[in-house]
Write an enzyme that holds these catalytic residues in place. Structure first.
Site, short mmCIF file in Angstrom:
data_model
loop_
_atom_site.label_atom_id
_atom_site.label_comp_id
_atom_site.label_asym_id
_atom_site.label_seq_id
_atom_site.Cartn_x
_atom_site.Cartn_y
_atom_site.Cartn_z
CG ASP A 2 99.30 29.17 4.56
OD1 ASP A 2 99.15 28.57 5.64
OD2 ASP A 2 98.39 29.82 4.00
CE1 TYR A 15 101.23 36.56 7.10
CE2 TYR A 15 99.59 37.47 8.60
CZ TYR A 15 100.48 36.48 8.27
OH TYR A 15 100.64 35.39 9.09
#
EC number: 5.4.99.12
Length: 275
Positions: A56, A110
């Site tokens: 994102d 992540y």
């Protein structure tokens, strides 16, 4: 066919994936390939191009992976010659002709750097209780239908492993899965943080993981994107070779950015502590 590891500072960009009229990491990669003569001008990408994931806006990466039909001379250092300083290619691997950077990824990891002071004398942040945090994380890890923690409408059942450690005033959170729904990582962190600082009860985790839709004020907003980094993408039977010159260049670039960020934080500390 070759795969490349890419590190980037995502804060200046509107995400990884190309979009019209905004600056993206993938757009910068494509522009570099056009200038290098690897990709034709226009809207297309190189033959058999694919990327490991679509981070994102504001999200950074250490091991984003792109693969495509590349000429033998296109080393990471050559690639970097046409890229901005905040996007650095640092390793590569020859891969089979049928390799797909998205579909062949076995795991993605992540890391979220959550500012979470445990002390109560920080007026800008509610104190975080590590015990409540651990309870929330334990409840969220594993296999669940995360439909209330993503904007995706299908494919919402995932198996997520969550590891974390406290590092001073930060909780360093590692989340690993075969793949993640849209915004799932940030919403998982947001929900666990809300339980940890007392703004939500632990029972909210069960409600969010239930089959019933939960939205609006009762839902879970995503945590900010800037503390999130794509830190690993694992491909079975693919061994990446670090380009030492490119890696040194990348470390130098990001070390300078680290120094700038630490200086900015020190100035903010000085002003805050003096008021």
């Amino acid at each position: 066919m070759r795969a490349y590891r890419v590190a980037y500072d995502g804060q200046p960009y509107h995400g990884f994936q190309r979009q019209p009229d905004v600056d993206t990491v993938e757009g910068r990669l494509r522009s570099a390939l056009v200038r290098l003569g690897v990709c034709e001008r226009g809207e297309g990408l190189p033959d058999r191009y694919a990327a490991a994931g679509r981070t994102d806006a504001g999200v950074s990466a250490r091991t984003q992976t792109v693969a495509f039909d590349a000429p033998a001379w296109l080393s990471p250092a050559a690639f970097n010659g046409e890229l901005p300083n905040d996007v650095r290619v640092w390793a590569s691997a020859d891969v089979p002709e049928d390799f797909h950077a998205t579909h062949d990824a076995a795991e993605r990891t992540y890391t979220y750097y959550l500012y979470a002071p445990a002390d109560a004398d920080r007026p800008e942040h509610e104190p975080v209780d590590d015990g409540r945090w651990a309870d929330a994380v334990d409840a969220l890890a594993g296999t669940h239908d995360f439909h209330n923690l993503t904007t995706d409408e299908t494919g919402t059942e995932r198996t997520v492993a969550i590891d974390w450690t406290r590092d001073g005033q930060f909780l360093v959170v590692q989340l690993t899965a075969g793949g993640f729904c849209r915004q799932l990582v940030r919403r998982l962190v947001s929900l666990a943080a809300a339980v940890a600082d007392g703004s939500a009860p632990l029972s909210k985790v069960d409600r969010i993981l239930s089959p019933e839709p939960v939205s609006g004020p009762d839902g879970v907003p995503p945590a900010p994107p800037e503390p999130l980094v794509l830190t690993d993408v694992r491909y079975p039977n693919v061994s990446f070779t670090r380009d030492e010159d490119a890696a040194v260049d990348a470390r130098t670039v990001f070390a300078r950015r680290r120094a700038t960020a630490r200086t900015t934080a020190r100035v903010a500390d000085h002003i805050t502590d003096g008021l």
